[in-house]
Design a protein around this motif. Structure first.
Motif, PDB file in Angstrom:
ATOM      1  N   TYR A 186       3.314  -4.083 -63.607  1.00  0.00           N
ATOM      2  CA  TYR A 186       3.972  -2.976 -62.924  1.00  0.00           C
ATOM      3  C   TYR A 186       3.246  -2.828 -61.594  1.00  0.00           C
ATOM      4  CZ  TYR A 186       5.944   1.745 -62.251  1.00  0.00           C
ATOM      5  OH  TYR A 186       6.622   2.842 -61.781  1.00  0.00           O
ATOM      6  N   VAL A 243      12.440  -0.670 -60.115  1.00  0.00           N
ATOM      7  CA  VAL A 243      12.719   0.253 -61.220  1.00  0.00           C
ATOM      8  C   VAL A 243      13.989   1.060 -60.953  1.00  0.00           C
ATOM      9  CG1 VAL A 243      11.854   2.277 -62.470  1.00  0.00           C
ATOM     10  CG2 VAL A 243      10.311   0.371 -61.974  1.00  0.00           C
ATOM     11  N   THR A 289       7.707   0.788 -69.174  1.00  0.00           N
ATOM     12  CA  THR A 289       8.000  -0.607 -68.826  1.00  0.00           C
ATOM     13  C   THR A 289       7.079  -1.563 -69.579  1.00  0.00           C
ATOM     14  OG1 THR A 289       6.627  -0.527 -66.830  1.00  0.00           O
ATOM     15  CG2 THR A 289       8.978  -0.063 -66.551  1.00  0.00           C
ATOM     16  N   PHE A 337      -1.122  -2.471 -64.410  1.00  0.00           N
ATOM     17  CA  PHE A 337      -0.706  -1.666 -63.264  1.00  0.00           C
ATOM     18  C   PHE A 337      -1.463  -2.125 -62.022  1.00  0.00           C
ATOM     19  CE2 PHE A 337      -1.185   2.516 -60.883  1.00  0.00           C
ATOM     20  CZ  PHE A 337       0.025   2.399 -60.247  1.00  0.00           C
ATOM     21  N   ASP A 341       4.164   5.944 -59.322  1.00  0.00           N
ATOM     22  CA  ASP A 341       3.062   5.498 -60.184  1.00  0.00           C
ATOM     23  C   ASP A 341       2.937   6.446 -61.374  1.00  0.00           C
ATOM     24  OD1 ASP A 341       2.030   7.735 -58.941  1.00  0.00           O
ATOM     25  OD2 ASP A 341       0.106   6.818 -58.435  1.00  0.00           O
ATOM     26  N   SER A 357       7.914  -0.436 -58.002  1.00  0.00           N
ATOM     27  CA  SER A 357       8.330   0.946 -57.821  1.00  0.00           C
ATOM     28  C   SER A 357       7.440   1.654 -56.807  1.00  0.00           C
ATOM     29  CB  SER A 357       8.257   1.702 -59.158  1.00  0.00           C
ATOM     30  OG  SER A 357       8.693   3.034 -58.998  1.00  0.00           O
ATOM     31  N   ASP A 386       6.455   6.151 -66.675  1.00  0.00           N
ATOM     32  CA  ASP A 386       7.225   4.971 -66.242  1.00  0.00           C
ATOM     33  C   ASP A 386       6.442   3.692 -66.505  1.00  0.00           C
ATOM     34  OD1 ASP A 386       9.545   6.158 -65.391  1.00  0.00           O
ATOM     35  OD2 ASP A 386       9.005   6.177 -63.264  1.00  0.00           O
ATOM     36  N   ILE A 387       5.160   3.720 -66.191  1.00  0.00           N
ATOM     37  CA  ILE A 387       4.311   2.547 -66.379  1.00  0.00           C
ATOM     38  C   ILE A 387       4.258   2.190 -67.869  1.00  0.00           C
ATOM     39  CG2 ILE A 387       1.949   1.662 -66.160  1.00  0.00           C
ATOM     40  CD1 ILE A 387       1.730   3.563 -63.649  1.00  0.00           C
ATOM     41  N   GLN A 417       2.988  -0.927 -57.926  1.00  0.00           N
ATOM     42  CA  GLN A 417       3.385   0.151 -57.023  1.00  0.00           C
ATOM     43  C   GLN A 417       3.552  -0.462 -55.635  1.00  0.00           C
ATOM     44  OE1 GLN A 417       0.586   3.348 -56.506  1.00  0.00           O
ATOM     45  NE2 GLN A 417       2.127   4.673 -55.607  1.00  0.00           N
ATOM     46  N   ALA A 425       7.539  -5.627 -69.880  1.00  0.00           N
ATOM     47  CA  ALA A 425       7.190  -6.102 -68.535  1.00  0.00           C
ATOM     48  C   ALA A 425       5.800  -6.729 -68.559  1.00  0.00           C
ATOM     49  CB  ALA A 425       7.231  -4.947 -67.532  1.00  0.00           C
ATOM     50  N   MET A 464       7.609  -5.390 -62.571  1.00  0.00           N
ATOM     51  CA  MET A 464       8.337  -4.199 -62.142  1.00  0.00           C
ATOM     52  C   MET A 464       7.775  -3.730 -60.799  1.00  0.00           C
ATOM     53  SD  MET A 464      10.334  -4.163 -64.667  1.00  0.00           S
ATOM     54  CE  MET A 464      11.303  -2.702 -64.302  1.00  0.00           C
ATOM     55  N   LYS A 516      14.676  -0.624 -65.539  1.00  0.00           N
ATOM     56  CA  LYS A 516      14.201  -0.521 -66.926  1.00  0.00           C
ATOM     57  C   LYS A 516      15.259  -0.991 -67.919  1.00  0.00           C
ATOM     58  CE  LYS A 516      11.915   3.679 -66.238  1.00  0.00           C
ATOM     59  NZ  LYS A 516      11.384   4.921 -66.796  1.00  0.00           N
TER      60      LYS A 516
END
Length: 168
Positions: free
Chosen positions: A122, A74, A114, A157, A106, A103, A110-111, A124, A119, A101, A82
Motif C-alpha cells: 500500500y 484506491v 487492502t 505500507f 493513509d 492512495s 484502508d491500509i 501513499q 494487496a 495499492m 478495493k
C-alpha cells in the motif's frame, strides 16, 4: 574482418522491461507515475487504465499477457480499487499477480482492509516528483525482496517519509 558485435548496442536480455498495469483515473497521476518510473531507471512497459473495471477486464482478456505487477488507485469511478483488488485476488488465475495499492490517504482502516484483501503493498502517493521516484525505487526493491522473503506486514505500507531518511 566483419563482426556483428556492436559494443554500443544494448543486449536485448540486458534489462527486460517490467510489464505494468496502472489503474488510475487521474491523467496527471498517470503521467507522473510513468515519468517517475523512467527517472527511477525502472525499464517498463506501462498500460494505463481508467478504473477498476477496465483493470479486471484487461486481466481476464486471454489475448493479453499477464503483467508482472499491477498498481491500483484506491479511489476510482465505475469500480474502485478495493473492489477490483478483491475480484483479482479471488480469481485463481489472477491472484498471484503482485498488486500495489496507491492512495493519497493513509487511513489505517484502508491500509488494513487492502492488506486483508490480498494487496502486496500500500503506497501513499507522494507530494513531489522526487518523492514519487524514491517510492517507486523502494516498491521495486521491496517487490523483488518480497518474492524471496514472503509477505512481511511491517513492509506493507510505503510512504515518502519512511523511505527518504537514510535512503539517500
Amino acid at each position: 574482418m566483419i563482426t556483428d558485435e556492436n559494443p554500443d548496442a544494448e543486449s536485448p536480455k540486458e534489462k527486460e522491461p517490467v510489464k505494468i498495469l496502472l489503474a488510475e483515473d487521474d491523467k496527471d497521476d498517470q503521467e507522473l507515475f510513468i515519468d517517475a518510473l523512467e527517472a527511477a531507471d525502472v525499464p517498463s512497459e506501462v498500460t494505463a487504465l481508467e478504473n477498476g473495471q477496465e483493470l479486471v477486464d484487461t486481466l481476464r482478456d486471454k489475448s493479453q499477457p499477464d503483467p508482472d505487477i499491477i498498481f491500483i488507485d484506491v479511489n476510482m469511478p465505475v469500480k474502485g480499487g478495493k473492489q477490483a483488488l478483491e475480484e483479482i485476488k479471488g480469481d485463481k488465475e489472477l491472484r498471484d499477480i503482485p498488486a500495489v495499492m496507491l492512495s493519497t490517504w493513509d487511513h489505517p482502516a484502508d491500509i488494513e482492509d487492502t492488506f486483508d484483501k490480498g494487496a502486496d503493498l500500500y503506497v501513499q502517493k507522494p507530494n513531489s516528483f522526487n518523492g514519487f521516484v524514491l517510492v517507486l525505487k523502494k516498491v521495486f526493491f521491496l517487490h523483488w525482496a518480497k518474492a524471496l522473503l514472503g509477505p512481511v506486514k511491517n513492509l506493507f505500507f510505503v510512504y515518502e517519509k519512511n523511505i527518504s531518511q537514510g535512503d539517500s
